[in-house]
Design an enzyme around this catalytic site. Structure first.
Site, mmCIF file in Angstrom:
data_model
loop_
_atom_site.group_PDB
_atom_site.id
_atom_site.type_symbol
_atom_site.label_atom_id
_atom_site.label_comp_id
_atom_site.label_asym_id
_atom_site.label_seq_id
_atom_site.Cartn_x
_atom_site.Cartn_y
_atom_site.Cartn_z
ATOM 1 N N TYR A 134 -8.843 5.031 7.966
ATOM 2 C CA TYR A 134 -8.929 5.363 9.398
ATOM 3 C C TYR A 134 -9.995 6.445 9.531
ATOM 4 O O TYR A 134 -9.850 7.517 8.950
ATOM 5 C CB TYR A 134 -7.600 5.914 9.915
ATOM 6 N N TYR A 136 4.432 6.596 9.906
ATOM 7 C CA TYR A 136 3.611 5.417 9.613
ATOM 8 C C TYR A 136 4.419 4.370 8.848
ATOM 9 O O TYR A 136 4.350 3.174 9.152
ATOM 10 C CB TYR A 136 2.374 5.831 8.819
ATOM 11 N N PRO A 139 -2.898 0.105 19.145
ATOM 12 C CA PRO A 139 -2.710 -0.370 17.772
ATOM 13 C C PRO A 139 -2.926 0.670 16.664
ATOM 14 O O PRO A 139 -2.621 0.395 15.510
ATOM 15 C CB PRO A 139 -3.745 -1.497 17.647
ATOM 16 N N HIS A 177 0.847 -1.195 0.000
ATOM 17 C CA HIS A 177 0.000 0.000 0.000
ATOM 18 C C HIS A 177 0.881 1.242 0.000
ATOM 19 O O HIS A 177 1.683 1.430 0.912
ATOM 20 C CB HIS A 177 -0.897 0.033 1.238
ATOM 21 N N LYS A 224 2.187 -0.105 15.059
ATOM 22 C CA LYS A 224 3.630 -0.147 15.336
ATOM 23 C C LYS A 224 4.100 -1.364 16.128
ATOM 24 O O LYS A 224 5.299 -1.663 16.153
ATOM 25 C CB LYS A 224 4.037 1.113 16.126
#
Ligand code: FAD
Ligand code: DHB
Length: 388
Positions: A197, A381, A289, A68, A293
């Site tokens: 998200y 990220y 979560p 992704h 990570k």
């Protein structure tokens, strides 16, 4: 080397040491089936993907992992795209279930012929401040003892290694969040090619996936949420409410094949070492979560620890071992900061009022309008390269 725990940290450490000809024994208190079927994380940083490939365990990941290059942030009824690769000079994440990572590492370990014992009991450590620490355990009712040079505590948050360190030698930092995630796996083709998200007035929701046929979804819920109170219909209705955007996007629905509640905590134990015991992964630190990570930090820890051990066995030098904790903690605290930030930006708190919700919306609106802010998100990220 004694390695306690056959999660991602323990198994990867075993493989890194094997490749350098260093003997280790891995001890796991659960069964092989339990460890491989446990549904957990799914986002691999570039560093984790590269490490899997470099240690010769990346074949299936290369074929089946889903790269992704970006993600979506959804709020106020709209989805906003963050092009992580473009912002970071080509870094990306890969979707590949933690259980698949563990499956591949176990297969490889068994092929090496080096010891990996499942379903051991009564694991206990002794002589940690001596040069010959000991791991004791029982297997099929028989007692065993392994005399080690070094022990790696890779036994997760509820393991026995961290509690084996005298409390006066450990400083702990902790925050427990007043919410949890209800996670499901559904037999449904992912309706978006990247993760979503979402912040909604009713709470956080996350759209993810495991394969071209399996969707993974999460809903913010109470820490003591009773899963049995969530019928499939109720779960889908809540997911539709929190995830559907005004352009008509929503997750595809299908048969729910797994449900579970995960609590959320930030935790760090310092230092990540006591004498000849080195802690790695969840044994030393936990992140909520939201930043994806946990698994990646565990991999970064053992990469660093393995390099220090290789140097120690090669030259007798202990400086890298001595630096392990402080160096690993730098990455850990960065990930703590990021995971806390993502969590607080995207969840509704118990004591939040309408001001807090508007502040969160303003933060998200700023984030998706500022290249600098999006770059910061994308850097954290996708994760920095692993360091020895
Ligand atoms: P673990 O994977 O916990 O492995 C430790 C191993 O040690 C286990 O196999 C355990 O059985 C074994 N063990 C424990 N005690 C003993 C003992 N006394 N003797 C021998 N063996 C022992 N991260 C994300 O990024 N996204 C997620 O969605 C996400 N979901 C999660 C859901 C749950 C329920 C949990 C618990 C964690 C989740 N995480 C998630 C975090 C991520 O899975 C962990 O960070 C990752 O598993 C850390 O790997 P580890 O090897 O350090 O620890
Ligand atoms: C998944 C888990 C996470 O914690 C996250 O932030 C994103 C995706 C997952 O399980 O797919």
């Amino acid at each position: 080397m004694g390695i306690v725990g056959a999660g991602p940290a323990g198994l990867m450490l075993g493989q890194l040491l094997h490749l350098q000809g260093i003997d280790s024994v891995i001890l796991e208190n659960r069964s092989r089936q339990y460890v491989v079927e446990r549904v957990r994380a799914g986002v691999l940083e570039q560093g984790t993907v590269d490490l899997m490939r470099d240690v010769g365990v990346g074949g299936r990941l290369a074929r089946e992992g889903m790269r992704h290059d970006g993600l979506y942030l959804a709020f106020g009824g709209a989805r906003h795209h963050v092009d992580m690769s473009q912002l970071t000079g080509g870094r990306a994440i890969t979707i590949y279930g933690q259980n698949e990572v563990v499956h591949d590492l176990i297969e490889t370990r068994l092929e090496t012929g080096r010891p990996l014992h499942f379903e051991v009991a009564d694991v206990a450590l002794d002589g940690l401040d001596s040069r010959r620490p000991v791991v004791r355990f029982t297997k099929d009712g028989a007692a065993h003892e392994i005399k080690c040079d070094v022990i790696a505590g890779c036994d997760g948050f509820h393991g026995i290694c961290r509690p084996s360190i005298p409390a006066s030698h450990l400083q702990t930092y902790e925050r427990v969040y007043p919410f949890a995630w209800l996670g499901i796996l559904a037999e449904a083709a992912p309706s978006s090619d990247e993760l979503v998200y979402s912040l909604h007035e009713r709470g956080f929701a996350l759209f993810s996936m495991r394969s071209p046929h399996i969707t993974r979804l999460y809903l913010q819920c109470a820490p003591d949420e009773d899963v049995s109170a969530w019928s499939d219909d109720r779960i889908w209705a809540e997911l539709r409410t929190r995830l559907t955007t005004t352009d008509g996007w929503q997750p595809n629905e299908g048969r729910i094949i797994q449900k579970g509640v995960t609590g959320m905590r930030s935790f760090v134990a310092e230092p990540m070492r006591y004498g000849r015991l080195f802690l790695a992964g969840d044994a030393a630190h936990i992140v909520p979560p939201t930043g994806a990570k946990g698994l990646n930090l565990a991999m970064a820890d053992v990469y660093r620890l393995a390099a220090a051990l290789v140097e120690y066995y090669r030259s007798g030098r202990e400086d890298l071992l001595d630096a392990y904790s402080s160096r690993a903690l730098l990455r850990t605290w960065r990930a703590q900061r990021f995971s806390w930030w993502m969590t607080s930006m995207l969840h509704r708190g118990d004591s939040d009022n309408p001001f807090d919700h508007r502040r969160q919306l303003a933060e998200l609106e700023y984030l998706v309008s500022s290249r600098a802010a999006m770059t910061s998100l994308a850097e954290s990220y996708t994760g920095a390269p692993f360091e020895a």
